[in-house]
Design a protein around this motif. Structure first.
Motif, mmCIF file in Angstrom:
data_model
loop_
_atom_site.group_PDB
_atom_site.id
_atom_site.type_symbol
_atom_site.label_atom_id
_atom_site.label_comp_id
_atom_site.label_asym_id
_atom_site.label_seq_id
_atom_site.Cartn_x
_atom_site.Cartn_y
_atom_site.Cartn_z
ATOM 1 N N ALA A 142 0.831 -1.206 0.000
ATOM 2 C CA ALA A 142 0.000 0.000 0.000
ATOM 3 C C ALA A 142 0.867 1.258 0.000
ATOM 4 C CB ALA A 142 -0.931 0.000 1.213
ATOM 5 N N PHE A 143 2.024 1.190 0.643
ATOM 6 C CA PHE A 143 2.923 2.341 0.662
ATOM 7 C C PHE A 143 3.462 2.635 -0.734
ATOM 8 C CE2 PHE A 143 3.165 1.040 5.131
ATOM 9 C CZ PHE A 143 3.058 2.269 5.767
ATOM 10 N N THR A 144 3.801 1.575 -1.474
ATOM 11 C CA THR A 144 4.313 1.787 -2.831
ATOM 12 C C THR A 144 3.244 2.385 -3.734
ATOM 13 O OG1 THR A 144 6.152 0.212 -2.876
ATOM 14 C CG2 THR A 144 4.933 0.492 -4.924
ATOM 15 N N ILE A 145 1.999 1.956 -3.574
ATOM 16 C CA ILE A 145 0.910 2.528 -4.368
ATOM 17 C C ILE A 145 0.762 4.017 -4.069
ATOM 18 C CG2 ILE A 145 -1.603 2.478 -4.679
ATOM 19 C CD1 ILE A 145 -1.413 -0.574 -4.326
ATOM 20 N N LEU A 146 0.852 4.401 -2.797
ATOM 21 C CA LEU A 146 0.773 5.811 -2.447
ATOM 22 C C LEU A 146 1.979 6.579 -2.960
ATOM 23 C CD1 LEU A 146 -0.361 8.278 -1.020
ATOM 24 C CD2 LEU A 146 0.635 7.429 1.116
ATOM 25 N N VAL A 175 12.976 7.370 2.312
ATOM 26 C CA VAL A 175 11.902 6.717 3.066
ATOM 27 C C VAL A 175 11.414 5.473 2.341
ATOM 28 C CG1 VAL A 175 9.626 7.020 4.077
ATOM 29 C CG2 VAL A 175 11.226 8.940 4.041
ATOM 30 N N TRP A 176 11.180 5.625 1.051
ATOM 31 C CA TRP A 176 10.577 4.534 0.265
ATOM 32 C C TRP A 176 11.439 3.275 0.296
ATOM 33 C CZ3 TRP A 176 8.453 5.684 -5.357
ATOM 34 C CH2 TRP A 176 7.597 4.653 -5.748
ATOM 35 N N VAL A 177 12.754 3.402 0.189
ATOM 36 C CA VAL A 177 13.636 2.237 0.134
ATOM 37 C C VAL A 177 13.585 1.439 1.426
ATOM 38 C CG1 VAL A 177 15.710 3.402 1.002
ATOM 39 C CG2 VAL A 177 15.953 1.468 -0.550
ATOM 40 N N ASN A 178 13.247 2.082 2.522
ATOM 41 C CA ASN A 178 13.180 1.389 3.807
ATOM 42 C C ASN A 178 11.781 0.894 4.142
ATOM 43 O OD1 ASN A 178 15.962 1.640 5.173
ATOM 44 N ND2 ASN A 178 15.603 3.704 4.394
ATOM 45 N N ILE A 179 10.841 1.131 3.241
ATOM 46 C CA ILE A 179 9.452 0.706 3.459
ATOM 47 C C ILE A 179 9.074 -0.474 2.580
ATOM 48 C CG2 ILE A 179 7.056 1.410 3.057
ATOM 49 C CD1 ILE A 179 7.648 4.068 4.217
ATOM 50 N N HIS A 180 9.506 -0.444 1.308
ATOM 51 C CA HIS A 180 9.059 -1.504 0.392
ATOM 52 C C HIS A 180 9.988 -1.553 -0.810
ATOM 53 C CE1 HIS A 180 6.125 -3.448 -2.521
ATOM 54 N NE2 HIS A 180 6.153 -4.292 -1.515
ATOM 55 N N GLY A 181 10.175 -2.771 -1.339
ATOM 56 C CA GLY A 181 11.043 -2.945 -2.493
ATOM 57 C C GLY A 181 10.549 -2.266 -3.755
ATOM 58 N N GLY A 182 9.291 -1.804 -3.751
ATOM 59 C CA GLY A 182 8.763 -1.097 -4.914
ATOM 60 C C GLY A 182 9.388 0.261 -5.135
ATOM 61 N N PHE A 183 10.313 0.680 -4.251
ATOM 62 C CA PHE A 183 10.992 1.973 -4.435
ATOM 63 C C PHE A 183 11.698 2.043 -5.779
ATOM 64 C CE2 PHE A 183 14.540 -0.647 -3.184
ATOM 65 C CZ PHE A 183 15.623 -0.111 -3.870
ATOM 66 N N MET A 184 12.011 0.865 -6.359
ATOM 67 C CA MET A 184 12.706 0.857 -7.644
ATOM 68 C C MET A 184 11.884 1.579 -8.716
ATOM 69 S SD MET A 184 15.357 0.166 -9.369
ATOM 70 C CE MET A 184 16.187 -0.527 -7.949
ATOM 71 N N LEU A 185 10.556 1.552 -8.614
ATOM 72 C CA LEU A 185 9.714 2.298 -9.556
ATOM 73 C C LEU A 185 9.990 3.795 -9.441
ATOM 74 C CD1 LEU A 185 6.388 0.365 -8.870
ATOM 75 C CD2 LEU A 185 7.743 0.253 -10.974
ATOM 76 N N GLY A 186 10.141 4.282 -8.211
ATOM 77 C CA GLY A 186 10.464 5.693 -8.020
ATOM 78 C C GLY A 186 11.842 6.038 -8.531
ATOM 79 N N TRP A 187 12.798 5.134 -8.321
ATOM 80 C CA TRP A 187 14.158 5.367 -8.807
ATOM 81 C C TRP A 187 14.183 5.464 -10.325
ATOM 82 C CZ3 TRP A 187 17.781 2.330 -11.605
ATOM 83 C CH2 TRP A 187 19.096 2.788 -11.553
ATOM 84 N N VAL A 188 13.426 4.612 -10.999
ATOM 85 C CA VAL A 188 13.376 4.636 -12.465
ATOM 86 C C VAL A 188 12.702 5.912 -12.968
ATOM 87 C CG1 VAL A 188 12.366 3.512 -14.486
ATOM 88 C CG2 VAL A 188 13.467 2.134 -12.717
ATOM 89 N N THR A 189 11.568 6.294 -12.366
ATOM 90 C CA THR A 189 10.884 7.505 -12.821
ATOM 91 C C THR A 189 11.734 8.746 -12.560
ATOM 92 O OG1 THR A 189 9.673 7.593 -10.720
ATOM 93 C CG2 THR A 189 8.567 6.567 -12.582
#
Length: 468
Positions: A142-146, A175-189
């Protein structure tokens, strides 16, 4: 006589509140009726961190992978989940995650601004909510979706000339990298934004926010491994990943695929990318679609990007009254479809019975009679057994892919499906207790084996013990 404006042009001020309230109620009912099996080990991981002060970088809950190094991709979310659970129980977790999902949709609604007819904004956000339905659960994704919704909004601000946005996106990765592995989407964007800025300015400083974001992705208990792990996971997926339902390809014949097929149809009909923009929205959306078709876990992210892309393509549209009414009707139909998916949910959720879908009585029996046993059990029960039996009793496997990459497709499947050599695998792991659903193939096989004796059973579960 002037024509009365339709609801698509002059919505009541209370309409957004009603709209999001209806979606929120549907989300809450869904999470009240369905408890995700991964939640249990997240609570225990959070407890280990908050109470004992230990980061989850070594496996401690199983006897099959004890001491193995792990990547603590969700440690901060786990700690938060434990604190909420300790203060407000499962209802608190449900409400908190409902707020996360609604916040993501609210940011998307704001993304569309006032240059889109209101009825169309409601329709696109309803489509996005429909796409989330298969993934609404008390889980850290849910954190990655937000976060992804916030990053899409940030990209639009960057298109409007806010040059500080890449730096804010870089900071968010900490923050994102320590919450969920989906942070990679943010890194790419973020990388796409910085590369486009560099293309426009021809100045290397434009890449600095991406460099900062990359460095911040390594501010993690596992250091640089936290950044490399999701890259490896997506580029060279281990064999065990293909056995997990949420990482399987989308099955277009299943009713759960309807929200995504509708969104794909809308993209084809409208034709995203028709308007030239500073950011390649169509490319991002199509990339997420390709990844989502390969592994359905990314489909909710695709729906957010698709709704955003559609809104940009349709901006400044002028609707005729009948078209506005059609959008309102379609929005209502989507909300009704979402509600229909919850037709089996209890009208008054029994919050105190949130463990009812799991082998509570069997776990309590094992805890009292066989606390030192080496147990075998289904993959989906592993997290719950950790929650009920840890730290005294270790499990065979649970919902964490890491650290069981090789165990899941090999020994676990061989034993669970009674494939050739399954008895030898049980002996190799010195299994002396099995906690199983009554209807499984393994339960029938052990029931016919004189060396195994049923020591507990109820309507759904049977516990076997090996006779010495």
């Amino acid at each position: 006589m002037p024509m009365k404006p339709s609801i698509s042009e002059t919505p009541a001020r209370w309409l957004p509140l009603l709209f999001f309230t209806v979606i929120g109620v549907i989300f809450v009912l869904h999470m009240a009726a369905y408890v995700d099996p991964d939640l249990f080990f997240h609570i225990k991981e959070g407890e280990k961190l908050v109470v004992l002060g230990r980061f989850p970088v070594l496996e401690e809950f199983s006897f099959t992978a004890a001491g193995k190094e792990m990547v603590a991709t969700e440690w901060l979310a786990d700690a938060g989940s434990f604190l909420i659970f300790r203060a407000a129980g499962y209802p608190g977790l449900v409400l908190f995650h409902a707020v996360l999902f609604l916040a993501a949709l609210a940011v998307l609604f704001r993304f569309m601004r006032d240059d889109l007819p209101p009825s169309m904004r409601f329709l696109l956000v309803a489509l996005a909510a429909f796409g989330l339905m298969n993934f609404i659960a008390v889980r850290v994704h849910a954190f990655t979706i937000l976060f992804m919704s916030l990053y899409l909004f940030a990209i639009r601000l960057w298109e409007d000339g806010r040059r500080w946005v890449p730096w804010a996106m870089a900071a968010g990765l900490l923050v994102w990298v320590n919450i969920h592995g989906g942070f990679m989407l943010g890194w790419v964007t973020l990388g796409l934004v910085c590369l486009l800025e560099f293309k426009n300015t021809k100045r290397l400083v434009a890449l600095a926010p991406w460099g900062l974001g990359t460095a911040l992705c390594c501010v993690h208990p596992n250091g640089m491994t936290a950044l490399l792990y999701p890259i490896w996971f997506m580029a060279m997926p281990p064999a065990g990943r293909s056995m997990i339902l949420e990482w399987k390809p989308l099955d277009c014949s299943h009713p759960s695929s309807i929200p995504y097929l509708v969104m794909i149809g809308a993209l084809c009909w409208v034709g995203i990318g028709a308007q030239r923009r500073a950011f390649p929205w169509a490319l991002l959306t199509l990339m997420l679609l390709a990844l989502g078709l390969r592994g359905r876990k990314l489909l909710p992210i695709f729906t957010l990007s698709a709704a955003a892309s559609l809104s940009l393509t349709l901006r400044q549209s002028v609707l005729k009254p009948w078209q506005g009414r059609l959008c309102v009707t379609a929005t209502a139909a989507i909300l009704l479809a979402m509600g229909f998916l919850e037709r089996k949910a209890p009208s008054s959720p029994n919050w105190r019975d949130w463990e009812s879908g799991y082998p509570r009585a069997a776990a309590e029996f094992v805890s009292s009679r066989h606390p030192d046993a080496r147990i075998f059990h289904p993959y989906t029960w592993g997290g719950y057994l950790i929650y009920k039996l840890s730290p005294k009793t270790k499990v065979f496997i649970d919902g964490r892919l890491d650290p069981y990459w090789s165990l899941l497709p090999n020994d676990y499947t061989t034993i669970m499906e009674c494939l050739p050599g399954w008895r030898d695998r049980l002996a190799d792991w010195a299994i002396d207790v099995a906690v199983l659903p009554r209807t499984t193939r393994l339960a029938h096989a052990l029931g016919a084996d004189p060396r195994w004796r049923p020591v507990f059973d109820d309507a759904n579960t049977v516990v076997f013990a090996l006779q010495r």
